[in-house]
Design an enzyme around this catalytic site. Structure first.
Site, PDB file in Angstrom:
ATOM      1  N   TYR A 169       9.216  -9.931  -0.932  1.00  0.00           N
ATOM      2  CA  TYR A 169      10.280 -10.549  -0.158  1.00  0.00           C
ATOM      3  C   TYR A 169      11.559 -11.151  -1.021  1.00  0.00           C
ATOM      4  O   TYR A 169      12.654 -11.386  -0.947  1.00  0.00           O
ATOM      5  CB  TYR A 169       9.731 -11.705   0.546  1.00  0.00           C
ATOM      6  N   HIS A 190       5.192   4.568   1.273  1.00  0.00           N
ATOM      7  CA  HIS A 190       5.520   3.423   1.814  1.00  0.00           C
ATOM      8  C   HIS A 190       6.621   2.729   1.028  1.00  0.00           C
ATOM      9  O   HIS A 190       7.792   2.151   1.632  1.00  0.00           O
ATOM     10  CB  HIS A 190       4.275   2.702   2.368  1.00  0.00           C
ATOM     11  N   PHE A 191       6.072   2.293  -0.201  1.00  0.00           N
ATOM     12  CA  PHE A 191       7.190   1.389  -0.862  1.00  0.00           C
ATOM     13  C   PHE A 191       8.563   2.100  -1.404  1.00  0.00           C
ATOM     14  O   PHE A 191       9.459   1.445  -1.761  1.00  0.00           O
ATOM     15  CB  PHE A 191       6.553   0.616  -2.004  1.00  0.00           C
ATOM     16  N   HIS A 192       8.385   3.182  -1.557  1.00  0.00           N
ATOM     17  CA  HIS A 192       9.754   4.297  -1.670  1.00  0.00           C
ATOM     18  C   HIS A 192      10.687   4.116  -0.432  1.00  0.00           C
ATOM     19  O   HIS A 192      11.766   4.153  -0.673  1.00  0.00           O
ATOM     20  CB  HIS A 192       9.375   5.720  -2.208  1.00  0.00           C
ATOM     21  N   HIS A 196       2.789 -10.222  -2.773  1.00  0.00           N
ATOM     22  CA  HIS A 196       3.411 -10.176  -1.682  1.00  0.00           C
ATOM     23  C   HIS A 196       4.598 -10.861  -1.641  1.00  0.00           C
ATOM     24  O   HIS A 196       5.875 -10.063  -1.361  1.00  0.00           O
ATOM     25  CB  HIS A 196       2.507 -10.530  -0.430  1.00  0.00           C
ATOM     26  N   ARG A 203      -3.258   7.849  -4.974  1.00  0.00           N
ATOM     27  CA  ARG A 203      -2.122   7.744  -5.776  1.00  0.00           C
ATOM     28  C   ARG A 203      -2.503   7.500  -7.216  1.00  0.00           C
ATOM     29  O   ARG A 203      -3.807   7.398  -7.380  1.00  0.00           O
ATOM     30  CB  ARG A 203      -1.160   6.464  -5.189  1.00  0.00           C
ATOM     31  N   ARG A 204      -1.538   7.117  -7.892  1.00  0.00           N
ATOM     32  CA  ARG A 204      -1.941   6.774  -9.425  1.00  0.00           C
ATOM     33  C   ARG A 204      -3.017   7.730  -9.989  1.00  0.00           C
ATOM     34  O   ARG A 204      -3.927   7.329 -10.657  1.00  0.00           O
ATOM     35  CB  ARG A 204      -2.565   5.307  -9.338  1.00  0.00           C
TER      36      ARG A 204
HETATM   37  C1  HEM Z   1      14.507   9.008  -9.335  1.00  0.00           C
HETATM   38  C2  HEM Z   1      13.797   8.310  -8.152  1.00  0.00           C
HETATM   39  C3  HEM Z   1      12.305   7.832  -8.082  1.00  0.00           C
HETATM   40  C4  HEM Z   1      11.055   9.026  -8.323  1.00  0.00           C
HETATM   41  C5  HEM Z   1      11.381  10.549  -8.500  1.00  0.00           C
HETATM   42  C6  HEM Z   1      10.116   8.213  -7.949  1.00  0.00           C
HETATM   43  C7  HEM Z   1       8.825   8.801  -7.964  1.00  0.00           C
HETATM   44  C8  HEM Z   1       7.596   8.309  -8.042  1.00  0.00           C
HETATM   45  C9  HEM Z   1       6.284   8.674  -7.927  1.00  0.00           C
HETATM   46  C10 HEM Z   1       5.995  10.173  -7.878  1.00  0.00           C
HETATM   47  C11 HEM Z   1       5.294   7.828  -8.016  1.00  0.00           C
HETATM   48  C12 HEM Z   1       3.869   7.896  -7.755  1.00  0.00           C
HETATM   49  C13 HEM Z   1       3.030   8.106  -8.807  1.00  0.00           C
HETATM   50  C14 HEM Z   1       1.465   7.758  -8.684  1.00  0.00           C
HETATM   51  O1  HEM Z   1       1.044   7.192  -7.875  1.00  0.00           O
HETATM   52  O2  HEM Z   1       0.937   8.629  -9.431  1.00  0.00           O
HETATM   53  C15 HEM Z   1       6.231   6.332  -7.939  1.00  0.00           C
HETATM   54  C16 HEM Z   1       5.427   5.377  -8.120  1.00  0.00           C
HETATM   55  C17 HEM Z   1       6.260   3.957  -8.023  1.00  0.00           C
HETATM   56  N1  HEM Z   1       7.638   4.021  -7.861  1.00  0.00           N
HETATM   57 FE1  HEM Z   1       9.008   5.508  -7.804  1.00  0.00          FE
HETATM   58  N2  HEM Z   1      10.287   6.849  -7.784  1.00  0.00           N
HETATM   59  C18 HEM Z   1      11.663   6.878  -7.798  1.00  0.00           C
HETATM   60  C19 HEM Z   1      12.469   5.629  -7.610  1.00  0.00           C
HETATM   61  C20 HEM Z   1      11.817   4.476  -7.334  1.00  0.00           C
HETATM   62  C21 HEM Z   1      12.588   3.052  -7.441  1.00  0.00           C
HETATM   63  C22 HEM Z   1      14.036   3.021  -6.762  1.00  0.00           C
HETATM   64  C23 HEM Z   1      11.600   2.192  -7.061  1.00  0.00           C
HETATM   65  C24 HEM Z   1      11.793   0.707  -6.978  1.00  0.00           C
HETATM   66  C25 HEM Z   1      12.869   0.013  -6.947  1.00  0.00           C
HETATM   67  C26 HEM Z   1      10.376   2.808  -7.415  1.00  0.00           C
HETATM   68  C27 HEM Z   1       8.958   2.068  -7.522  1.00  0.00           C
HETATM   69  C28 HEM Z   1       7.915   2.532  -7.647  1.00  0.00           C
HETATM   70  C29 HEM Z   1       6.588   1.901  -7.713  1.00  0.00           C
HETATM   71  C30 HEM Z   1       6.557   0.455  -7.801  1.00  0.00           C
HETATM   72  C31 HEM Z   1       5.661   2.543  -7.988  1.00  0.00           C
HETATM   73  C32 HEM Z   1       4.097   2.363  -8.075  1.00  0.00           C
HETATM   74  C33 HEM Z   1       3.707   2.395  -9.588  1.00  0.00           C
HETATM   75  C34 HEM Z   1       2.318   2.281  -9.428  1.00  0.00           C
HETATM   76  O3  HEM Z   1       1.453   2.808  -8.742  1.00  0.00           O
HETATM   77  O4  HEM Z   1       1.823   1.329 -10.549  1.00  0.00           O
HETATM   78  N3  HEM Z   1      10.517   4.117  -7.660  1.00  0.00           N
HETATM   79  N4  HEM Z   1       7.445   6.736  -8.109  1.00  0.00           N
HETATM   80 CU   LIG Z   2       2.172  -7.364   1.039  1.00  0.00          CU
END
Ligand code: HEM
Ligand SMILES: [Cu+2]
Length: 550
Positions: A221, A368-370, A217, A433-434
């Site tokens: 921050y 949410h985190f996006h 968490h 997710r995932r």
């Molecule tokens: C081109 C831009 C981006 C696209 C198309 C994208 C797309 C995605 C998608 C589809 C997932 C979900 C996958 C799943 O749960 O099966 C994901 C997970 C995630 N994304 Fe992005 N994202 C983008 C940019 C970013 C940025 C800029 C960040 C953070 C600075 C970020 C952080 C994350 C994180 C932390 C996860 C979770 C990974 C996990 O579940 O282990 N993403 N993203």
């Molecule tokens: Cu938290």
């Protein structure tokens, strides 16, 4: 202009950040297509491998390097050039982090660590993946101590004075980071590494997850506070006013040290093994963070109103139109802040015991985190990049670049609105997710999810593709301003570091007495964690052996 050696250090950090951004966003593009069943990966490449790379490279590596690039520049600007020792330790920190990053990335690419960026046990990666992650953390500590050293030298030379706001905020962020990392260092060193190398058979899963979230968490921050720094100390300068209130800014920051750490259980609300009382206590502490968050929101709008009125804005909202919308450095950050309004509201939903049941582990969380780290933080960093890189290289930021910058942030906004809205709704419908592809063997109820206007197969893919194009445009701007744009020669062409003035005459001195804040932070941590962690160790269930599910 700050010293050349300091600029070089900052530029290397920002350079690595954008290499991670390039690979990470490419993974994101692949993910949206795989999830919609539009793309089949070759047998040697696996969805979880890509998703691990995406999470690690964007959420951990891009952010951390960018933050250090920003800190180095701002600390040199506000406290003076780095001495030889500070420089030496900063470089050692940089290289240790980089070796760790390369190790972890190689393990992910070679298919030895498809455990996602949260590396939950009992999924078991190669031991070298955990060693890589540990080096990343240790490297950031070395870099952090270098910056603290620089600050201590300044304080000694300015006895009794409050430090400049930028330096104060950097030190606050670093203190929080170091306390937060204790949890992840403990679990990686004492649990994961011995287990992954086979020195012990089993791992205490509940304990490892709790120590991870003790860190996880405040990690958010660690991304957010540097963005807030930009909001507090850069934005007013772009608007031509002073910091709204120096003491309010400092108070908000120290409150983040207190309320960002003893709250990790809000990520574990569905877990057995932690009693409701401790979950409840940590949820209450979680909601305390609303105080510094709203202090921040009010002082931002106070700053906007002051600036708009100064420029002749009349009436209740007339000031709004008088803001410098044509300046991409400002507009990017404004859009980033706007995304944080639904982002923060979503956070309150996630942290609420009952609502968490509905959204836990669904696509809602991804949405949410996006719109928290993926846009408010990332787009603030984009807005900083537009001036930070030319400032550091002494190159021009031309009119054409300014235009491209606008296209970049507009496309990121559109792409993110499409992708994250669709993710939020899919999550509410129940999509997990995932997962690589989620049709539950073409079960009719699952297939219905994809019938909506915003949740059909196309929306997320279109959103993701627009985002990827936007990311490539940003890479182009970075490469140009780093290596290719013409050097600024005329006085007017030099890009400045927009650091706002801050009146500190009325700021109480105790705000910079770190021992008070560190002391209260540890007291809260002990109250929130000592008994439940003791219980997890003392009444440990049989541990789990490792699983490799990929
Ligand atoms: C081109 C831009 C981006 C696209 C198309 C994208 C797309 C995605 C998608 C589809 C997932 C979900 C996958 C799943 O749960 O099966 C994901 C997970 C995630 N994304 Fe992005 N994202 C983008 C940019 C970013 C940025 C800029 C960040 C953070 C600075 C970020 C952080 C994350 C994180 C932390 C996860 C979770 C990974 C996990 O579940 O282990 N993403 N993203
Ligand atoms: Cu938290």
């Amino acid at each position: 202009m700050i010293a050349a050696q300091d600029r070089k250090l900052a530029l290397w950090n920002i350079g690595v950040a954008y290499i991670a951004f390039l690979i990470g966003t490419l993974c994101g593009l692949l993910q949206v297509f795989i999830r919609n069943d539009a793309l089949q990966l070759p047998s040697w490449l696996d969805y979880y491998q890509i998703l691990t790379a995406h999470g690690v490279l964007l959420a951990l590596i891009f952010t951390t390097y960018f933050i250090f690039g920003f800190f180095v520049t701002g600390m040199s600007k506000s406290l003076g050039s780095f001495g030889p020792k500070v420089l030496l330790y900063s470089w050692i920190g940089f290289w240790v982090t980089t070796i760790g990053t390369v190790m972890a990335t190689v393990m992910i690419i070679s298919g030895e660590a498809s455990v996602l960026y949260t590396f939950y046990a009992p999924l078991k990666a190669s031991g070298w993946y955990y060693v890589g992650l540990a080096l990343v953390i240790v490297g950031t500590w070395i870099s952090s101590f270098a910056l603290v050293g620089h600050y201590v030298v300044w304080r000694k030379a300015h006895k009794g004075e409050l430090s400049p706001l930028f330096a104060f905020m950097t030190i606050t962020t670093i203190i929080m980071w170091i306390i937060a990392c204790l949890g992840v260092v403990a679990t990686v060193l004492f649990q994961y590494i011995p287990w992954a190398f086979g020195w012990v058979e089993t791992i205490n899963v509940e304990l490892s997850r709790s120590l991870f979230w003790y860190f996880g968490h405040p990690l958010v921050y660690f991304w957010l506070l540097p963005a807030y720094m930009a909001w507090y100390v850069i934005v007013p300068k772009l608007l031509g006013v002073k910091v709204f209130s120096d003491s309010l800014a400092r108070l908000a920051f120290v409150l983040f040290i207190l309320f960002s750490i003893p709250v990790g259980f809000h990520h574990q609300l569905t877990e057995p093994g932690i009693s409701n009382f401790w979950k409840f206590l940590q949820v209450v502490l979680t909601f305390m963070v609303i105080i510094p968050s709203l202090l921040t929101a009010f002082s931002m709008f106070g700053t906007f109103e002051r600036a708009g009125r100064k420029n002749g804005g009349q009436g209740l909202f007339g000031w709004f139109t008088k803001l410098p919308w044509k300046d991409v450095r400002f507009t990017s950050i404004f859009v980033a802040m706007a995304f944080f309004i639904p982002g923060g509201a979503g956070g309150i939903i996630n942290a609420s015991f009952q609502l968490n049941e509905v959204v836990h582990n669904t696509m809602w969380i991804v949405g949410h985190f996006h719109i928290t780290v993926g846009t408010p933080v990332a787009m603030t960093f984009m807005g900083l990049t537009f001036w930070l890189v030319p400032y550091l290289t002494g190159r021009k930021f031309s009119k054409v670049m300014q235009k491209l910058g606008f296209i970049q942030i507009i496309t990121w906004t559109i792409g993110m609105l499409l992708m994250s809205t669709s993710q939020h709704i899919l999550g509410l419908l129940g999509a997990p997710r995932r997962t690589a592809y989620t049709g539950y063997n073409n079960h009719p109820s699952a297939l219905e999810w994809f019938d909506g206007i915003l949740t059909n197969h196309v929306t997320m893919a279109v959103g993701g593709s627009i985002l990827f194009l936007s990311a490539m445009l940003l890479i182009y701007i970075v490469v140009m301003t780093m290596f290719l744009s013409p050097k600024a020669e005329l006085e007017a062409d030099f890009v400045e570091f927009p650091l706002a003035d801050s009146d500190k005459e009325h700021t109480p001195k105790f705000l910079e007495n770190w021992w008070i804040w560190i002391g209260i932070a540890f007291a809260l941590i002990i109250i929130a964690y000592a008994i439940p962690l003791y219980g997890m160790i003392h009444h440990a269930p049989p541990g789990s052996e490792g699983f490799k599910t990929w």
